[in-house]
Scaffold this active site. Sequence first.
Site, PDB file in Angstrom:
ATOM      1  CE  LYS A 110      -3.219   1.231   5.092  1.00  0.00           C
ATOM      2  NZ  LYS A 110      -2.713   2.130   4.075  1.00  0.00           N
ATOM      3  CD  GLU A 127      28.563  -0.873  -8.760  1.00  0.00           C
ATOM      4  OE1 GLU A 127      27.855  -0.471  -9.690  1.00  0.00           O
ATOM      5  OE2 GLU A 127      28.280  -0.679  -7.568  1.00  0.00           O
ATOM      6  CB  THR A 176      -0.945   0.026   1.223  1.00  0.00           C
ATOM      7  OG1 THR A 176      -0.150  -0.182   2.403  1.00  0.00           O
ATOM      8  CG2 THR A 176      -1.986  -1.080   1.136  1.00  0.00           C
ATOM      9  N   GLY A 177       2.165   1.135   0.048  1.00  0.00           N
ATOM     10  CA  GLY A 177       3.043   2.311   0.012  1.00  0.00           C
ATOM     11  C   GLY A 177       3.134   2.877  -1.399  1.00  0.00           C
ATOM     12  CB  THR A 221      14.277  -1.347   0.958  1.00  0.00           C
ATOM     13  OG1 THR A 221      12.961  -1.870   0.976  1.00  0.00           O
ATOM     14  CG2 THR A 221      14.372  -0.107   1.840  1.00  0.00           C
ATOM     15  CG  HIS A 232      25.680   1.358  -6.220  1.00  0.00           C
ATOM     16  ND1 HIS A 232      25.984   0.687  -7.380  1.00  0.00           N
ATOM     17  CD2 HIS A 232      24.427   1.822  -6.385  1.00  0.00           C
ATOM     18  CE1 HIS A 232      24.946   0.746  -8.202  1.00  0.00           C
ATOM     19  NE2 HIS A 232      23.989   1.431  -7.620  1.00  0.00           N
ATOM     20  CE1 TYR A 287      16.602  -1.625 -14.539  1.00  0.00           C
ATOM     21  CE2 TYR A 287      16.082   0.712 -14.604  1.00  0.00           C
ATOM     22  CZ  TYR A 287      16.073  -0.496 -13.936  1.00  0.00           C
ATOM     23  OH  TYR A 287      15.513  -0.562 -12.679  1.00  0.00           O
TER      24      TYR A 287
END
Lengths: 289, 381
Positions: free
Chosen positions: A43, A210, A17-18, A98, A248, A160
């Site tokens: 919820k 990397e 729901t975030g 996250t 990072h 990507y």
Amino acid sequence: MSIFVDSGTRLIVQGITGRDGSFHAKQMMEYGTTVVGGVTPGKGGQKFEGTVPIFNTVAEAVKATSANTTVIYVPPPFAADAMMEAADAGISLIVAITEGVPVMDMTRVYPFVRERGARLLGPNCPGLISPGKSKVGIIPGRICTPGSIGLVSRSGTLTYEVVYQMTRAGLGQTTCVGIGGDPINGTNFIDCLAAFQADEDTTSVVIIGEIGGTDEQEAARFVKENMTKPVVGFIAGQTAPPGRRMGHAGAIISGSAGTAAEKIQAFEDNGIAVAKRPIDVVGLLKART
Amino acid sequence: MNIHEYQAKEIFRSHGIPIPDGDIATTPAEAEALAKKYGGTVVVKAQVHAGGRGKAGGVKLAKNPKEAREIAEKILALTIKDLPVQKVLVTPAADIATEAYVGVIIDRASKRATFMVSPAGGIDIEEVAAKTPEKLRKLAVDPRYGLQPYEAMELGFFLYDDVKQVRAAAKIMQQLYAAFVASGASLAEINPLVTTPDGTVLALDAKMVVDDNELDRKPDLAAMRDESAEAPSEVEARNANLTFIKLEGNVGCIVNGAGLAMATMDLVKYYGGEPANFLDIGGSSNPEKVVAALKIITSDPSVKAILFNIFGGITRTDDVANGIVTATKKSPLKVPIVIRLTGTNEEIAVKILEENGFTALTDMDDAVQRAVQLATGKEAA
């Protein structure tokens, strides 16, 4: 075939729901991922988008839906707990998107998850996608296409870029996995390389690394000793200065260790063809298939 | 986040680690007063976020208060690795019999907090690891149980023969582990850990790096950040939620994602240019972030061309386009700009840019070559 996720993946979304969780839950559903439930404490009993049941705990969600995979979008202070809750509830693949999870938390999460026999991907990762079957995380589905190449990367948007170039050149993928850019993550290059080697539909593999740490060097030795499939590599950060964290948390050259030059050398010494530019991955793959 | 030696010492002291007195001076007069208070010989140490401060003349002994004043004046005038020294730590000098090294880091391989100790202290520990690895002992701590007394004793015996000193060192290591965990550190170091001629074990230096991801839940540590000890452009970037690192070249890079940002810098170099910076605008970027990014890049006089490289996933490329238009309307650009964007809402972004007189490229290599050409005034290599 593919690795880690496929049409048998039954996914729950922790933090559904975030803001990020709800947006990406919809994207995954649109892509065709089997989203069987969501978890947001308080919820339970509600429905997401009118169809997906929401539960208060992961244990309840697993009991009701037979979920085998979770994707975590909860904020950093609660992310470690969410990973542990999922492992304790019997989830076998935990994908933690996250960003900003304290590393000290991860020193506790890692052995906890391992002892319960679960696989953790991330945190701070874009997730993974087996094109045409299942997408878990945030990799844009439209830049991927089904095919025979496996890809594993520490990065998000750089992944990507490379996948997009591959797809444009007609090189489809079995699975694309983003392992994340944090110093402690649940799944490393070697885990993915071993899975790609064992996957009969994967014919060749791309590894995108990397600066920082020695994971790429260890992966290179693994490729030489354990893989028969051709591997093509790229390393980002050749122009990165030592001692500075390049975005990072894991991308930092400490002393003389973890440089791009060192990693490129390790790739070349162990039979991995190294692309000088992201676009060169395409040419190197074509020369090997 | 780096903290200063004096701040790390405060944290270590609060966990019981024995450390000689010491205080901060920002002027030569303050240094003199502190030297008077301590009496005898003192050490004056530059408080700056840079390694090698000893070699740069930032650590000196002063035999009396007058000398402390003179030395403080010299050190406070120093610039070490581009960072001006604004504070010195004044601390009583200790008589040193032996010097050892004790450090804790997060080890990526074992995925645990890991001790590294060596009886060859006072020097660069990486050199010890490379040249005399037998003088370095490592121990990975199980996070579920913490550093056990027997483990700390094992490490102590690697440093000392005298059991009193071994016990003292073992206690310090348990205190250091407690400080490391409580602070959410990624590194905590005592170099040197000394013994004095009477056999006392003391920490003479302290270094700590705190995991940035801890700062939201540890406000007292976050308050230790010394913005005056950092490059102003990097402070500005962080306050705008951007990651920025200044480099030496002249192609200003604005990219979404750390990996792509590094790959873009590398490609600039590949085509014969030099990147002026690393700048990651991050994921879900709003137009304000782009405005802030452009402000930082354009305030660097060495930037001769600006390069945007945006691969829209979570980042909406129309947000980026709107940011570029807003920022350049407010303060028109003095250097050429090359914009590459592809991905989420690309068509809308291209339309916004073209309506405002910009051209948008879709290929990364084309864009980088063009930017290098504009910055160097010659065809890309």
